[in-house]
Design an enzyme around this catalytic site. Sequence first.
Site, PDB file in Angstrom:
ATOM      1  N   CYS A 128      34.613  22.181  28.578  1.00 34.41           N
ATOM      2  CA  CYS A 128      33.388  22.971  28.520  1.00 34.41           C
ATOM      3  C   CYS A 128      32.162  22.070  28.460  1.00 34.41           C
ATOM      4  O   CYS A 128      32.267  20.848  28.534  1.00 34.41           O
ATOM      5  CB  CYS A 128      33.403  23.899  27.303  1.00 34.41           C
ATOM      6  SG  CYS A 128      33.277  23.014  25.742  1.00 34.41           S
ATOM      7  N   CYS A 172      32.179  19.325  25.861  1.00 40.03           N
ATOM      8  CA  CYS A 172      32.975  18.161  26.257  1.00 40.03           C
ATOM      9  C   CYS A 172      32.158  17.258  27.169  1.00 40.03           C
ATOM     10  O   CYS A 172      32.170  16.032  27.033  1.00 40.03           O
ATOM     11  CB  CYS A 172      34.245  18.596  26.975  1.00 40.03           C
ATOM     12  SG  CYS A 172      35.355  19.618  26.002  1.00 40.03           S
ATOM     13  N   ASP A 220       9.915  18.759  61.101  1.00 41.14           N
ATOM     14  CA  ASP A 220       9.672  17.697  62.063  1.00 41.14           C
ATOM     15  C   ASP A 220      10.014  18.272  63.440  1.00 41.14           C
ATOM     16  O   ASP A 220      10.671  19.310  63.536  1.00 41.14           O
ATOM     17  CB  ASP A 220      10.554  16.488  61.739  1.00 41.14           C
ATOM     18  CG  ASP A 220      10.454  15.398  62.779  1.00 41.14           C
ATOM     19  OD1 ASP A 220       9.332  15.071  63.178  1.00 41.14           O
ATOM     20  OD2 ASP A 220      11.511  14.904  63.202  1.00 41.14           O
ATOM     21  N   ASP A 259      14.671  14.406  60.361  1.00 48.30           N
ATOM     22  CA  ASP A 259      15.918  13.757  60.754  1.00 48.30           C
ATOM     23  C   ASP A 259      15.883  12.250  60.771  1.00 48.30           C
ATOM     24  O   ASP A 259      16.914  11.609  60.723  1.00 48.30           O
ATOM     25  CB  ASP A 259      16.326  14.236  62.149  1.00 48.30           C
ATOM     26  CG  ASP A 259      15.445  13.625  63.224  1.00 48.30           C
ATOM     27  OD1 ASP A 259      14.212  13.686  63.070  1.00 48.30           O
ATOM     28  OD2 ASP A 259      15.984  13.087  64.203  1.00 48.30           O
ATOM     29  N   ASP A 319      10.929  10.119  58.555  1.00 44.12           N
ATOM     30  CA  ASP A 319      10.828  11.325  57.724  1.00 44.12           C
ATOM     31  C   ASP A 319      11.322  11.095  56.299  1.00 44.12           C
ATOM     32  O   ASP A 319      11.206  11.990  55.456  1.00 44.12           O
ATOM     33  CB  ASP A 319      11.641  12.470  58.342  1.00 44.12           C
ATOM     34  CG  ASP A 319      11.126  12.877  59.707  1.00 44.12           C
ATOM     35  OD1 ASP A 319       9.900  12.951  59.863  1.00 44.12           O
ATOM     36  OD2 ASP A 319      11.945  13.125  60.606  1.00 44.12           O
TER      37      ASP A 319
END
Length: 755
Positions: A47, A50, A449, A634, A638
């Site tokens: 959980c 933990c 773009d 891409d 960018d």
Amino acid sequence: MTCCASIASSLPEPGPRRPGVDEVALASKDLGSGLRQITLSVPDMRCGACMALLESTLGKHPEVHMARANLTAKRVTIHWHAENGSPPDFAALIGTIGYTAVLPMEGRDQSDGEISGLLRALAVAGFCSMNIMVLSVSVWAGADPATRQTLHLMSAALALPAVIYSGATFYRSAWRALVHGRANMDVPVSIGVLLSFGLSVYDTFAEGRQAYFEASTSLIFILLVGRTLDHLMRRRARSAAASLADMMPKGANVIRADGRIEYVPLSDIVSGTRTLIAAGDRIPADGTILSGQSELDRSLLTGESRWEAVGPGGQVRAGDLNVGHPLTVEATAAPGDSTLADLHRMLEAVEDGRSQYQILADRAARLYAPVIHGLSVLTFLSWFAVTQDIHLSLTISISVLIIACPCALGLAVPMVQVVAARRLFTQGVVARDGSALERLAEIDTVVFDKTGTLTQYEPTLLTGNWTGPLEFSLAVSLSRFSSHPMSRAIADYASRREWEALALDDVREIQGNGLEASFRGEVYRLGRAAWAASGDADDRTAAASTIVLTRQGEILASFVFGEKVRAGSAMAVQFLKSRGIAVEMLTGDVPEAALAVAREVGIDSVKAAALPKDKAEAIDALRGLGRKVMMIGDGINDAVALKTAHVSMVPASGSDIGRSAADFILLNGDMDGIKVALTTAGRAAVLIRQNFALAIVYNACSIPLALLGYANPLIAAIAMSTSSILVVANAMRLEIDGTPPGREMRRIKKLAGVG
């Protein structure tokens, strides 16, 4: 369904072997700058508490840069500084807080062992519990004292196997936690079961009217049901990464130096290893084809169903399926460093991101132990002071401990993130970070773009003009130093014509502009006209892009490229507009070419001739206005804008730098993934809020009822397990197809001018 439980500890088989320091060093990945990464499987993780304990314990080590636990995959990823080349003993460090750490490969088969052990324990507890309940009916119906005593003894005999065998799952976990100085939810569960059984044995031999054997066995049965369902649902939720791993071969045919062919495991393949890929085999590692002609099915990574012809010198990627003839391939990277391995790690790391909701859930899990344990002690003291009944007081205090478990709160966010990531992956979108889903649902502006994003990544050289063969050879020689699509288009064009490879000096690539080199003492440039010719170039034609070759600013050659709008771009833009999201274009191309594409896809706001820093500044300006911006690009130019944006997306055909900077990767060759990602992110945000509401309402209602004595340990166990199952089941609703109905799809197509 309890927290922090060690399922594996209840199994009779010996536990997994702890990896040594040398094994950890070999399994670590070099991240550069002296930083290395290791991922360890922690099957005992249950959980949010933990996760917090593992991260805080590892984070305190001076050599650890970062530790991030993954609850669904039950793994912890550690970044550590390799100053002396030897890592700390992470497995031993994790062992000091009561958890077992193994290498992922060794822990891969533990899941089946866990589920089989749970099912055996569940079967025993179910059989015993049901039969005790049948016997209890006669007791409740008013059996005479002699019959009642006999039934109690029979119930005690039936309860023993359940309490000893089925309950061992909880006892061993509780004991391991206590000896390491911590408490988990199996501690109060174990106390409740043993106290209930012990009081029932006492009442039986004291010839009391009631015994509580059905309470102890039913408590074990209900908790095991919840834990088993939780285990099965989590395994199903993380099956996207698992199924991807299952598609990969476990080994490959390696060609030895003496010509022998030997089948070896993937771990033996390194850069330079020659492999024989038969028809029907998948490529085990990224590499280069040495010999053979064949066709590859690359749909696993690209989503494209069309087969691709390949031959000597061609590049292949791990996961490509050979559907033609045998190939000899030389590996350029180990399988663990392949494109497919990176994709697998992205899927497993999807819930590592900490959204605001997850941070809130983690804080609640950390507060659980001191608050609830203190509340339980106060409950016991208060009830004992009022009733002087130690049996009743203990029962109510144990009920408070069980019912207040924050399992539902801890599962509220990660389960939705993992299910969402799997749904996205099956539809061609990879989420690199679970927190990005939350950010994607918040966007109000999308910036595209142009080249390689809205248009096809590979431009076509339409026409070229040059003064002579030397100038053409110069342009081709320069273009070979760049991976830019226009440079590749020139090289492809030259492969069908006569040209001379020239020796160039001082070659360098200027981001967003082009290439520069020296030849025979003069400076030549190949790139954007405004840069290469110092502003003396002619305007470019509409719907086309032009680059020029110059010498000292004098134009020697020009190359005109045509563009094709990427499939789905117009529909993606109209879908965004239909949701009230502003759409803009930000490109390095000239205004005429940018406007031509913008008109075709339906974008009204265009900023052209933007350099990389201009794109980042434009994104910053929008964010300064309070806009939540998604950048879709891409290329290398960018990368800064992708990092600057609130959330980012990149096609799979983009550059390596672009992909590493983005939050989402579109695997298919179209823009349809934008709609899929936005729809899924929106639904995920709704489900996360619903899960939080379920968890909060559960705790707000259940804890007061337990404090007032209206919930015994059995009812508390049922309530706790039900709350966790409801949260997990609600997250699984994301798998239901959320495609808009046909009428909405037709409206979007009409707006986009499609169909």
